[in-house]
Design a protein around this motif. Structure first.
Motif, short mmCIF file in Angstrom:
data_model
loop_
_atom_site.label_atom_id
_atom_site.label_comp_id
_atom_site.label_asym_id
_atom_site.label_seq_id
_atom_site.Cartn_x
_atom_site.Cartn_y
_atom_site.Cartn_z
N PRO A 19 8.27 8.17 5.52
CA PRO A 19 9.38 7.39 6.08
C PRO A 19 9.27 5.90 5.75
O PRO A 19 10.28 5.24 5.51
CB PRO A 19 9.26 7.64 7.58
CG PRO A 19 8.57 8.95 7.70
CD PRO A 19 7.62 9.00 6.56
N ALA A 20 8.04 5.37 5.77
CA ALA A 20 7.87 3.95 5.46
C ALA A 20 8.31 3.65 4.04
O ALA A 20 8.93 2.62 3.76
CB ALA A 20 6.41 3.54 5.66
N LEU A 21 7.98 4.54 3.10
CA LEU A 21 8.39 4.34 1.71
C LEU A 21 9.89 4.49 1.56
O LEU A 21 10.53 3.77 0.77
CB LEU A 21 7.66 5.33 0.80
CG LEU A 21 7.78 5.09 -0.71
CD1 LEU A 21 7.31 3.69 -1.06
CD2 LEU A 21 6.98 6.13 -1.48
N GLU A 22 10.49 5.40 2.32
CA GLU A 22 11.95 5.52 2.34
C GLU A 22 12.59 4.19 2.73
O GLU A 22 13.55 3.73 2.10
CB GLU A 22 12.39 6.60 3.33
CG GLU A 22 12.27 8.02 2.83
CD GLU A 22 12.90 9.01 3.81
OE1 GLU A 22 13.80 8.59 4.57
OE2 GLU A 22 12.49 10.17 3.82
N TYR A 38 12.38 1.56 -0.08
CA TYR A 38 13.37 1.81 -1.14
C TYR A 38 14.78 1.40 -0.68
O TYR A 38 15.54 0.83 -1.46
CB TYR A 38 13.35 3.28 -1.55
CG TYR A 38 12.17 3.67 -2.39
CD1 TYR A 38 11.62 2.79 -3.31
CD2 TYR A 38 11.58 4.94 -2.27
CE1 TYR A 38 10.53 3.14 -4.09
CE2 TYR A 38 10.49 5.31 -3.05
CZ TYR A 38 9.97 4.40 -3.95
OH TYR A 38 8.89 4.75 -4.72
N ARG A 39 15.10 1.71 0.57
CA ARG A 39 16.43 1.35 1.08
C ARG A 39 16.57 -0.18 1.16
O ARG A 39 17.65 -0.71 0.90
CB ARG A 39 16.65 1.98 2.44
CG ARG A 39 16.81 3.51 2.38
CD ARG A 39 17.36 4.08 3.68
NE ARG A 39 17.45 5.54 3.62
CZ ARG A 39 16.55 6.35 4.14
NH1 ARG A 39 15.52 5.84 4.81
NH2 ARG A 39 16.69 7.66 4.03
N ASP A 98 0.82 -1.22 0.00
CA ASP A 98 0.00 0.00 0.00
C ASP A 98 0.85 1.26 0.00
O ASP A 98 0.47 2.27 -0.59
CB ASP A 98 -0.93 0.00 1.21
CG ASP A 98 -1.99 -1.09 1.13
OD1 ASP A 98 -2.35 -1.47 0.00
OD2 ASP A 98 -2.43 -1.57 2.19
N GLU A 99 1.99 1.22 0.68
CA GLU A 99 2.87 2.38 0.72
C GLU A 99 3.36 2.76 -0.66
O GLU A 99 3.66 3.93 -0.94
CB GLU A 99 4.09 2.10 1.62
CG GLU A 99 3.80 2.10 3.11
CD GLU A 99 3.60 3.50 3.66
OE1 GLU A 99 3.81 4.47 2.92
OE2 GLU A 99 3.22 3.61 4.84
#
Length: 645
Positions: free
Chosen positions: A563-566, A569-570, A477-478
């Protein structure tokens, strides 16, 4: 007529060795190729006999027979189909790729791409030669229907082959393989054993239209024959070993649910019956039939890397591939089934599909058929739809990222948890019907669990105003919410982004605006000071209109990533810079109100140490949304100091 010995050309010999040792990844497919050729010969005879009444061919009992002889180490595949004339033998199997062989070899040597190499080889129909993978010598005895003379072709797959005319030969073609010595380390690949051959036929050729017959044996005789190379060949009657039941080719009313379920269990290895059965038949210039199944539960490895996916591919009822990934997109990897095409561009081993418009057309239509079926179930069988969404919803939402053509369809069939109800999920269309007057956006909040989301400070104003919020708890969902801007003209909006002012539902008055302006002036000094004080962590501190109970919360700018999407990606190995967020304060909370008064007094030379309280406010806001503190020990120490009596 005496036998004529011919030599393979150098290029042809090289190509033969290449096919024997390099093309096929599974040697079992040699039998599939021989049976497929036999089936084609029977089809041709039936068609020719219908067109030519004077042919004089026997079509009363068309079939394929397969015989094993463990003692002589031979395997024979026989059909009573159209057969070949002497000239056809020389043209069709006497030489390999009679034209273009040198060019083919040159192009193969020039490419380092294995798939491209397979594609080049696919230009030549030479599946018959896969027999040399398992045989030291191959003998072909054949007679064309309507002719009196037969032909024998013999080769060891090396430098020469012989062709001999015969006065007598049975109608059709008999291929006898003189098998190589059995692999001592792998006895399971002994192609002289009756059991092994039956297993291959059942796997690859079970749905061949014509009966495939083998000598019928008692269990004891079969065990003895498979274990002993000295056993006498069985002389019992023949039995048909393939089912010939291609359910997808039979009329719907002629197939029972039990038959569908048994086929599903066989191809999926799932002991539960499927939730839904889908049939599709495409006619016209390119014909194919599909029988698809939606399981009633998700496999444990559905989201595991390397999960086997794809449909079983048949061409004219001949099994080609178990997991043909090209026929459905990845987000529909839970769908099982069979696709049977009348014609496809295949490589020499029939193991790798060439990319062409037929594959793309099938992919497109099968995808739309599955999605429309799921969508229809929402009204026709709500319980089945609910099961599909519970088991496979996470996978389906991947299509919102990957499948732009069907994005609107996928979005329409999605269901989400919502503050409107605790048990029943809602669709976006249902949400839109319940939107309040003047509401133009669909609000949502992402998080690890429903409980965490419902306890989020960001929910306070929405709960107080009775505005519905979608609760999105899947990791996917993010990602997809950043790629899908709207639904039916209504923008999707995260309640953690930008400024939110739900108001009272009534137009602002001059008095209301005057009160807000006074409040902004009252807190302007505190906000500027905290923005500077917390500058390492936040980009701005401002007053909040979304908080009613909590003292503070963190929000992102409208176009910033969360932040969750960051973190996602990391985890994927992407180097994403840290994005500072905005700290919002609730001016109606006693802690914020007291801090503002203390800050005003400090400017008059009074209180000190307010920086610790500002840091505590930021830390509490971070913890409230499930974030991680940079220095938990320091936060704990500051909290303990403030709680001291």
């Amino acid at each position: 007529m005496s036998a004529e010995t011919h030599e393979f050309q150098v290029e042809a010999r090289q190509l033969l060795q290449l096919m024997i040792h390099s093309i096929y990844s599974n040697k079992d497919v040699f039998l599939r190729e021989l049976i497929s050729n036999a089936s084609d010969a029977l089809d041709k005879l039936r068609l020719t006999a219908l067109r030519d009444d004077a042919l004089g061919a026997d079509v009363s009992d068309l079939h394929i027979s397969v015989e094993t002889d463990a003692r002589a180490r031979t395997l024979t595949v026989r059909d009573n189909g159209i057969g070949m004339s002497h000239q056809e033998v020389v043209q069709l199997i006497g030489t390999i790729a009679s034209s273009g062989t040198a060019r083919l070899l040159r192009e193969l040597k020039e490419t380092d791409d294995a798939d491209a190499a397979a594609g080049l080889i696919g230009q030549f129909g030479v599946g018959f030669y896969s027999a040399f993978m398992v045989a030291d010598e191959v003998t072909v005895l054949t007679r064309h229907a309507g002719e009196s003379q037969g032909t024998r072709w013999v080769s060891r797959g090396e430098g020469t082959y012989t062709v001999e005319a015969l006065d007598e030969a049975p109608q059709g073609t008999t291929v006898t393989l003189h098998l190589k010595p059995v692999d001592v380390e792998n006895q399971l690949n002994d192609y002289a054993q009756d059991g092994k051959i039956r297993e291959i036929i059942k796997r690859y050729s079970d749905f061949i239209t014509w009966p495939i017959r083998m000598a019928a044996r008692t269990a004891a005789a079969a065990e003895q024959a498979d274990e002993s190379a000295d056993a006498e060949p069985a002389s019992d009657d023949f039995e048909t070993v393939n089912s010939m039941k291609a359910l997808w080719a039979r009329a719907r009313e002629d197939v029972s649910d039990e038959e569908y379920h048994e086929l599903y269990k066989r191809i999926s290895h799932d002991w539960l019956a499927p939730l839904e059965t889908i049939r599709l038949q495409a006619e016209g210039t390119f014909e194919y039939q599909a029988l698809l199944f939606i399981p009633s539960r998700a496999p444990q490895d559905l989201f595991t890397q390397g999960h086997s996916r794809g449909l079983q591919l048949f061409v004219k009822r001949v099994h080609i591939m178990d997991d043909c990934e090209q026929l459905l997109p990845s987000y529909l990897r839970f769908v099982k089934g069979i696709v049977d095409a009348q014609d496809l561009s295949l490589n020499v081993s029939r193991e790798i599909l060439q990319q062409d418009r037929h594959i793309q057309r099938m992919h497109r239509r099968l995808t739309k058929k599955v999605l429309s079926t799921i969508k229809d179930l929402r009204t026709k069988a709500p319980e089945n739809y609910a099961t599909i969404w519970r088991e496979f919803g996470k996978a389906l939402k991947e299509g919102l990222l990957d499948d732009h053509e069907n994005r609107d369809t996928i979005l329409a069939l999605c269901s989400f948890s919502s503050t409107h109800a605790t048990d029943e999920p809602t669709t976006l269309a249902q949400y839109a019907e319940r939107m309040k007057d003047g509401q133009e956006e669909i609000f949502y909040l992402t998080g690890d669990s429903r409980e965490a989301i419902e306890n989020s400070p960001h929910m306070e104003a929405f709960r107080a105003k009775g505005v519905e919020v979608l609760l999105l708890t899947d990791p996917i969902d993010e990602v997809w919410v950043t790629a899908v801007p709207e639904f039916d003209g209504k923008r999707l909006r995260s309640i953690t982004k930008g400024e939110v002012d739900l108001g009272s539902g009534e137009p602002d008055t001059d008095e209301t605006e005057h009160e807000r302006e006074n409040q902004r002036r009252e807190y302007s000094g505190l906000l500027s000071w905290m923005t500077e004080q917390l500058g390492e962590d936040v980009k701005e501190v401002r007053l909040s209109t979304r908080l009613t109970v909590s003292p503070a919360c963190l929000v992102s700018d409208t176009h910033d990533i969360t932040p969750a999407l960051e973190n996602i990606y990391r985890a994927m190995g992407q180097d994403v810079p840290h994005t500072k967020r905005i700290l919002e304060l609730n001016p109606g909370h006693s802690l914020v109100n007291g801090l503002n008064k203390a800050h005003t007094e400090r400017e008059d030379g009074a209180n000190a140490g307010l920086a610790d309280i500002a840091e505590l406010l930021y830390g509490m806001a971070l913890l409230a949304e499930g974030g991680a503190l940079r220095d938990p020990a320091r936060f704990t120490r500051l909290m303990a100091d403030r709680l001291s009596f």
